[in-house]
Design an enzyme around this catalytic site. Structure first.
Site, PDB file in Angstrom:
ATOM      1  N   HIS A  85      63.515   8.250   8.364  1.00  0.00           N
ATOM      2  CA  HIS A  85      64.554   9.240   8.664  1.00  0.00           C
ATOM      3  C   HIS A  85      64.503   9.673  10.123  1.00  0.00           C
ATOM      4  O   HIS A  85      63.425   9.770  10.719  1.00  0.00           O
ATOM      5  CB  HIS A  85      64.384  10.476   7.775  1.00  0.00           C
ATOM      6  CG  HIS A  85      64.705  10.211   6.355  1.00  0.00           C
ATOM      7  ND1 HIS A  85      63.773   9.728   5.469  1.00  0.00           N
ATOM      8  CD2 HIS A  85      65.871  10.345   5.658  1.00  0.00           C
ATOM      9  CE1 HIS A  85      64.343   9.582   4.284  1.00  0.00           C
ATOM     10  NE2 HIS A  85      65.602   9.952   4.371  1.00  0.00           N
ATOM     11  N   GLU A 142      56.072   9.423  13.146  1.00  0.00           N
ATOM     12  CA  GLU A 142      56.252   9.734  14.569  1.00  0.00           C
ATOM     13  C   GLU A 142      54.893   9.827  15.278  1.00  0.00           C
ATOM     14  O   GLU A 142      54.727   9.333  16.394  1.00  0.00           O
ATOM     15  CB  GLU A 142      57.047  11.029  14.727  1.00  0.00           C
ATOM     16  CG  GLU A 142      58.525  10.884  14.401  1.00  0.00           C
ATOM     17  CD  GLU A 142      58.872  10.751  12.921  1.00  0.00           C
ATOM     18  OE1 GLU A 142      60.036  10.481  12.615  1.00  0.00           O
ATOM     19  OE2 GLU A 142      57.983  10.901  12.055  1.00  0.00           O
ATOM     20  N   ASP A 176      49.575  -3.425  28.035  1.00  0.00           N
ATOM     21  CA  ASP A 176      50.536  -4.020  28.959  1.00  0.00           C
ATOM     22  C   ASP A 176      50.149  -3.788  30.412  1.00  0.00           C
ATOM     23  O   ASP A 176      50.248  -4.692  31.237  1.00  0.00           O
ATOM     24  CB  ASP A 176      51.934  -3.449  28.695  1.00  0.00           C
ATOM     25  CG  ASP A 176      52.956  -4.016  29.670  1.00  0.00           C
ATOM     26  OD1 ASP A 176      53.095  -5.246  29.729  1.00  0.00           O
ATOM     27  OD2 ASP A 176      53.607  -3.218  30.382  1.00  0.00           O
TER      28      ASP A 176
END
Length: 160
Positions: A78, A115, A129
């Protein structure tokens, strides 16, 4: 009592849960991730010598941004209002690692665990990265939910 999967319909097909009837409550979640670095990479991060920039600051912002985009990244998740998201990165010289924690808070009908987990996961990927040019053997590991509060299922606190 066997628990039923909430994201599966009666025919076993993927289904977004209807939270319309659920009570709006304050909900929080904390998550953790660890990125293990070589000595060379750890020292480069510690001394802010990575050519792409300040690894810890950039990874922090990447984690915050990712938390806000969780519903776009995780199918059936959601889209909820995030009232607070914090991501912290700490160097652990004993383990040559970056320890990442997040805290997320909302006042909603559904939890905010995804989250918090997305925040630490993307922060960890950002560390990788930024450091891969020096050493591609960096390992992302130990991504886990530390705690969650609120909602019908109650509170969860991971033991140490």
């Amino acid at each position: 009592m066997k628990k039923k999967l909430s994201h599966v319909d009666g025919k076993g097909k993927a289904n977004m849960v209807d939270v319309t009837g659920k009570e709006i409550t304050v909900r929080t979640a904390e998550a953790y991730a660890e990125v293990k670095l070589s000595n060379e990479v750890f020292n480069a991060v510690k001394n802010n010598e990575i050519s792409k920039g300040d690894v810890l600051s950039i990874a922090k912002f990447a984690g915050i941004q990712a938390a806000k985009k969780t519903s776009e990244l995780i199918p059936l998740c959601h889209n909820i209002f995030i009232s607070k998201i914090d991501v912290n990165l700490k160097l652990n010289s004993d383990k040559n690692s970056v320890e990442i924690t997040s805290f997320a808070k909302t006042n909603a009908q559904t939890g905010i665990e995804m989250e918090a987990l997305t925040a630490v996961s993307i922060a960890a990927l950002t560390v990788y990265d930024m450091c891969k040019a020096i050493d591609k053997s960096t390992v992302i590991g130990e991504i886990k939910l530390l705690s969650k509060t609120g909602g019908k299922s109650g509170n969860f606190f991971r033991g140490k």
